[in-house]
Write a protein that holds these residues in place. Structure first.
Motif, PDB file in Angstrom:
ATOM      1  N   LEU A   1      98.520  21.903  50.240  1.00 17.61           N
ATOM      2  CA  LEU A   1      98.129  20.522  50.442  1.00 17.61           C
ATOM      3  C   LEU A   1      97.232  20.475  51.683  1.00 17.61           C
ATOM      4  O   LEU A   1      97.003  21.498  52.325  1.00 17.61           O
ATOM      5  CB  LEU A   1      99.371  19.649  50.602  1.00 17.61           C
ATOM      6  CG  LEU A   1     100.330  19.657  49.394  1.00 17.61           C
ATOM      7  CD1 LEU A   1     101.619  18.913  49.731  1.00 17.61           C
ATOM      8  CD2 LEU A   1      99.665  19.066  48.165  1.00 17.61           C
ATOM      9  N   ASP A   2      96.741  19.294  52.037  1.00 18.56           N
ATOM     10  CA  ASP A   2      95.859  19.206  53.197  1.00 18.56           C
ATOM     11  C   ASP A   2      96.572  19.614  54.481  1.00 18.56           C
ATOM     12  O   ASP A   2      95.991  20.254  55.352  1.00 18.56           O
ATOM     13  CB  ASP A   2      95.313  17.781  53.333  1.00 18.56           C
ATOM     14  CG  ASP A   2      94.491  17.368  52.119  1.00 18.56           C
ATOM     15  OD1 ASP A   2      93.670  18.179  51.664  1.00 18.56           O
ATOM     16  OD2 ASP A   2      94.696  16.243  51.625  1.00 18.56           O
ATOM     17  N   ARG A   3      97.820  19.221  54.596  1.00 23.18           N
ATOM     18  CA  ARG A   3      98.639  19.603  55.743  1.00 23.18           C
ATOM     19  C   ARG A   3      99.971  20.082  55.183  1.00 23.18           C
ATOM     20  O   ARG A   3     100.570  19.407  54.353  1.00 23.18           O
ATOM     21  CB  ARG A   3      98.853  18.427  56.699  1.00 23.18           C
ATOM     22  CG  ARG A   3      97.559  17.792  57.216  1.00 23.18           C
ATOM     23  CD  ARG A   3      97.841  16.663  58.180  1.00 23.18           C
ATOM     24  NE  ARG A   3      96.619  16.003  58.607  1.00 23.18           N
ATOM     25  CZ  ARG A   3      96.551  15.052  59.543  1.00 23.18           C
ATOM     26  NH1 ARG A   3      97.669  14.637  60.146  1.00 23.18           N
ATOM     27  NH2 ARG A   3      95.408  14.508  59.869  1.00 23.18           N
ATOM     28  N   TRP A   4     100.446  21.218  55.636  1.00 20.96           N
ATOM     29  CA  TRP A   4     101.673  21.745  55.057  1.00 20.96           C
ATOM     30  C   TRP A   4     102.424  22.624  56.048  1.00 20.96           C
ATOM     31  O   TRP A   4     101.854  23.147  57.008  1.00 20.96           O
ATOM     32  CB  TRP A   4     101.404  22.515  53.777  1.00 20.96           C
ATOM     33  CG  TRP A   4     100.440  23.670  53.879  1.00 20.96           C
ATOM     34  CD1 TRP A   4      99.080  23.613  53.769  1.00 20.96           C
ATOM     35  CD2 TRP A   4     100.762  25.037  54.118  1.00 20.96           C
ATOM     36  NE1 TRP A   4      98.530  24.872  53.910  1.00 20.96           N
ATOM     37  CE2 TRP A   4      99.548  25.765  54.123  1.00 20.96           C
ATOM     38  CE3 TRP A   4     101.955  25.730  54.314  1.00 20.96           C
ATOM     39  CZ2 TRP A   4      99.492  27.141  54.340  1.00 20.96           C
ATOM     40  CZ3 TRP A   4     101.912  27.108  54.529  1.00 20.96           C
ATOM     41  CH2 TRP A   4     100.686  27.793  54.528  1.00 20.96           C
ATOM     42  N   VAL A   5     103.720  22.727  55.797  1.00 20.99           N
ATOM     43  CA  VAL A   5     104.574  23.679  56.501  1.00 20.99           C
ATOM     44  C   VAL A   5     105.179  24.622  55.473  1.00 20.99           C
ATOM     45  O   VAL A   5     105.347  24.250  54.313  1.00 20.99           O
ATOM     46  CB  VAL A   5     105.706  22.981  57.296  1.00 20.99           C
ATOM     47  CG1 VAL A   5     105.138  22.200  58.466  1.00 20.99           C
ATOM     48  CG2 VAL A   5     106.524  22.079  56.397  1.00 20.99           C
ATOM     49  N   PRO A   6     105.489  25.847  55.865  1.00 23.97           N
ATOM     50  CA  PRO A   6     106.097  26.790  54.917  1.00 23.97           C
ATOM     51  C   PRO A   6     107.474  26.305  54.469  1.00 23.97           C
ATOM     52  O   PRO A   6     108.251  25.768  55.270  1.00 23.97           O
ATOM     53  CB  PRO A   6     106.212  28.088  55.713  1.00 23.97           C
ATOM     54  CG  PRO A   6     105.273  27.928  56.857  1.00 23.97           C
ATOM     55  CD  PRO A   6     105.239  26.475  57.171  1.00 23.97           C
ATOM     56  N   TYR A   7     107.758  26.472  53.195  1.00 23.70           N
ATOM     57  CA  TYR A   7     109.085  26.191  52.663  1.00 23.70           C
ATOM     58  C   TYR A   7     109.888  27.487  52.728  1.00 23.70           C
ATOM     59  O   TYR A   7     109.517  28.505  52.130  1.00 23.70           O
ATOM     60  CB  TYR A   7     108.993  25.700  51.215  1.00 23.70           C
ATOM     61  CG  TYR A   7     110.338  25.328  50.624  1.00 23.70           C
ATOM     62  CD1 TYR A   7     110.823  24.032  50.729  1.00 23.70           C
ATOM     63  CD2 TYR A   7     111.124  26.278  49.968  1.00 23.70           C
ATOM     64  CE1 TYR A   7     112.053  23.680  50.205  1.00 23.70           C
ATOM     65  CE2 TYR A   7     112.354  25.936  49.442  1.00 23.70           C
ATOM     66  CZ  TYR A   7     112.816  24.645  49.556  1.00 23.70           C
ATOM     67  OH  TYR A   7     114.043  24.311  49.041  1.00 23.70           O
TER      68      TYR A   7
ATOM     69  N   GLY B   1     110.610  19.978  47.731  1.00 19.37           N
ATOM     70  CA  GLY B   1     110.727  21.386  47.394  1.00 19.37           C
ATOM     71  C   GLY B   1     109.511  22.183  47.790  1.00 19.37           C
ATOM     72  O   GLY B   1     108.634  21.726  48.530  1.00 19.37           O
ATOM     73  N   GLY B   2     109.438  23.399  47.257  1.00 19.54           N
ATOM     74  CA  GLY B   2     108.412  24.335  47.673  1.00 19.54           C
ATOM     75  C   GLY B   2     107.033  24.078  47.127  1.00 19.54           C
ATOM     76  O   GLY B   2     106.070  24.711  47.553  1.00 19.54           O
ATOM     77  N   GLY B   3     106.896  23.181  46.169  1.00 19.58           N
ATOM     78  CA  GLY B   3     105.576  22.774  45.732  1.00 19.58           C
ATOM     79  C   GLY B   3     105.016  23.454  44.510  1.00 19.58           C
ATOM     80  O   GLY B   3     103.881  23.168  44.117  1.00 19.58           O
ATOM     81  N   CYS B   4     105.770  24.331  43.879  1.00 16.22           N
ATOM     82  CA  CYS B   4     105.245  25.010  42.692  1.00 16.22           C
ATOM     83  C   CYS B   4     104.794  23.996  41.639  1.00 16.22           C
ATOM     84  O   CYS B   4     103.712  24.129  41.048  1.00 16.22           O
ATOM     85  CB  CYS B   4     106.306  25.953  42.131  1.00 16.22           C
ATOM     86  SG  CYS B   4     105.787  26.855  40.653  1.00 16.22           S
TER      87      CYS B   4
ATOM     88  N   ALA C   1     105.850  26.781  49.357  1.00 17.23           N
ATOM     89  CA  ALA C   1     106.477  28.087  49.199  1.00 17.23           C
ATOM     90  C   ALA C   1     105.397  29.116  48.883  1.00 17.23           C
ATOM     91  O   ALA C   1     104.290  28.764  48.453  1.00 17.23           O
ATOM     92  CB  ALA C   1     107.508  28.036  48.082  1.00 17.23           C
ATOM     93  N   PRO C   2     105.695  30.402  49.077  1.00 23.39           N
ATOM     94  CA  PRO C   2     104.703  31.424  48.733  1.00 23.39           C
ATOM     95  C   PRO C   2     104.250  31.285  47.278  1.00 23.39           C
ATOM     96  O   PRO C   2     105.064  31.156  46.370  1.00 23.39           O
ATOM     97  CB  PRO C   2     105.468  32.731  48.957  1.00 23.39           C
ATOM     98  CG  PRO C   2     106.481  32.396  50.010  1.00 23.39           C
ATOM     99  CD  PRO C   2     106.893  30.982  49.701  1.00 23.39           C
ATOM    100  N   GLY C   3     102.943  31.278  47.074  1.00 23.52           N
ATOM    101  CA  GLY C   3     102.389  31.181  45.736  1.00 23.52           C
ATOM    102  C   GLY C   3     102.117  29.776  45.256  1.00 23.52           C
ATOM    103  O   GLY C   3     101.438  29.588  44.245  1.00 23.52           O
ATOM    104  N   ALA C   4     102.621  28.772  45.961  1.00 19.90           N
ATOM    105  CA  ALA C   4     102.382  27.383  45.552  1.00 19.90           C
ATOM    106  C   ALA C   4     101.020  26.920  46.046  1.00 19.90           C
ATOM    107  O   ALA C   4     100.478  27.446  47.022  1.00 19.90           O
ATOM    108  CB  ALA C   4     103.469  26.467  46.099  1.00 19.90           C
ATOM    109  N   GLU C   5     100.472  25.907  45.366  1.00 16.22           N
ATOM    110  CA  GLU C   5      99.222  25.320  45.822  1.00 16.22           C
ATOM    111  C   GLU C   5      99.414  24.697  47.201  1.00 16.22           C
ATOM    112  O   GLU C   5     100.479  24.179  47.523  1.00 16.22           O
ATOM    113  CB  GLU C   5      98.747  24.242  44.849  1.00 16.22           C
ATOM    114  CG  GLU C   5      98.188  24.766  43.549  1.00 16.22           C
ATOM    115  CD  GLU C   5      97.540  23.659  42.733  1.00 16.22           C
ATOM    116  OE1 GLU C   5      97.062  22.676  43.337  1.00 16.22           O
ATOM    117  OE2 GLU C   5      97.530  23.789  41.498  1.00 16.22           O
TER     118      GLU C   5
END
Length: 362
Positions: free
Chosen positions: A142-148, A114-117, A136-140
């Motif tokens: 990670l070291d490497r990430w793609v937008p949800y 999911g978006g990571g919230c 997702a916007p507003g979520a913390e």
């Protein structure tokens, strides 16, 4: 540690993480959710063949995957944690859990949940050298990430995450190995299924994704083949609704098979007709053709990625059939009604696709 914010394509992966011996992947939800993630899990296993891949999942994952050939080496069954392993609020991370997981000394933790919230803070607490996943916007981060983002097929989304850590994609659709124990359980429960069997699965976790039982019955009768109607114990009323509505005898299979034995049953079938549900993914994963009824939004995120053996019939309903509440905005508040949003799919369309696939049956 450096963030990677932009990814090109799953075919152009980023750099591998060095010296990974212990790899964890967070995906702690239902059957269909797991199967949509299998191509990404396989890509990670190919990229890190010497690493032990631990799935941070649920109790059913442990029961189903332990001893089963595949990319997962072991499962940690997480307790209920809101936003991580359950949708229910009020379940904080239990005291001591993250500390016990830190003792496993994961080198890399991948979040495909999911978006990571909620999931990204949990992942960050596990102490891995490198973390990767979705944001997702507003979520913390990670070291490497793609937008949800909304309306993105989950399998492709997860392959993008795998590519963040150097794992190139391969197959786009899951495959599940059937074991001797699966076939033995099926034989104990049902004996030898008849030749030419067609399975029908009228259940779905969300009632709005359920096609009416009388329409499943109409198609089952029209095929003129032996029919098994499958479902969990909680779906008994739906299963018996189809069996009762059919003019021809049908075999109810309700809560009598584990997931592996259900896969073995589907392997023996020439076709599965179903809603958008985990058993549809399971049948496809053992090589059985499927015809399934999808709401348009769900098709984008979770539909079959090929059409040779899998035929989705699409409902274009965009508002609640009872109150008219809009349904295509992912963040819109859900109305309280559970009316079927896929009722408008005509049985003739389902029958047409079923007969076409059965004309090429194994």
């Amino acid at each position: 540690m450096q963030e990677l914010e932009v990814l090109t394509t799953p075919g152009c992966p980023a750099a591998l993480v060095g010296d990974v011996r212990r790899l964890a992947v967070l995906r702690a939800n239902a059957l269909g959710d797991y199967l949509l993630a299998v191509p990404a899990l396989e890509a990670l296993k190919r990229a890190y063949p010497g690493a032990r891949l631990t799935l941070l999942g649920a109790a059913w994952h442990a029961a189903f995957l332990t001893g089963r050939p595949g990319p997962v080496d072991d499962v940690v069954a997480l307790p209920p944690i809101s936003g991580v392993s359950t949708l229910e609020p009020g379940h904080p991370v239990p005291d001591g859990l993250c500390e016990r997981l830190r003792e496993r000394a994961f080198d890399l933790v991948v979040q495909i949940h999911g978006g990571g919230c909620f999931s990204n803070p949990f992942v960050r607490r596990l102490g891995a050298r490198v973390t990767a996943g979705m944001r997702a916007p507003g979520a913390e981060s990670l070291d490497r990430w793609v937008p949800y983002t909304d309306y993105h097929h989950d399998t492709l989304r997860f392959l993008q995450v795998a590519a963040l850590v150097g794992a190139a994609g391969g197959e786009l659709e899951a495959r599940v190995a059937i074991t001797r124990d699966d076939r033995a359980e099926l034989a104990r429960a049902l004996g030898s299924p008849p030749r030419g069997l067609v399975a029908v699965h009228p259940g779905a976790r969300d009632p709005r994704r359920r096609w009416p039982v009388e329409r499943f019955a109409e198609v089952g009768d029209a095929l003129g083949r032996p029919v098994a109607v499958t479902g969990s114990t909680e779906e008994k009323d739906l299963v018996m609704g189809v069996v009762t509505a059919m003019r021809r005898p049908a075999i109810p299979v309700v809560g009598t098979l584990g997931i592996g034995a259900l896969a073995a049953l589907y392997e023996r079938c020439d076709l599965l007709i179903a809603n958008d549900t985990g058993p549809r993914h399971l049948a496809a994963a053992v090589g059985t053709p499927t015809v399934a009824i999808y709401w348009c939004g769900n098709l984008i995120n979770a539909g079959p990625l090929s059409r040779t053996a899998h035929r989705p019939l699409i409902s274009w309903t965009t508002a609640c059939p009872r109150c008219g509440a809009p349904g295509v905005q992912p963040r819109a508040e859900r109305c309280p009604h559970d009316e079927s949003w896929v009722r408008d799919v005509h049985p003739d369309l389902v029958l047409e696709q079923a007969e076409d696939l059965l004309s090429c049956a194994r």
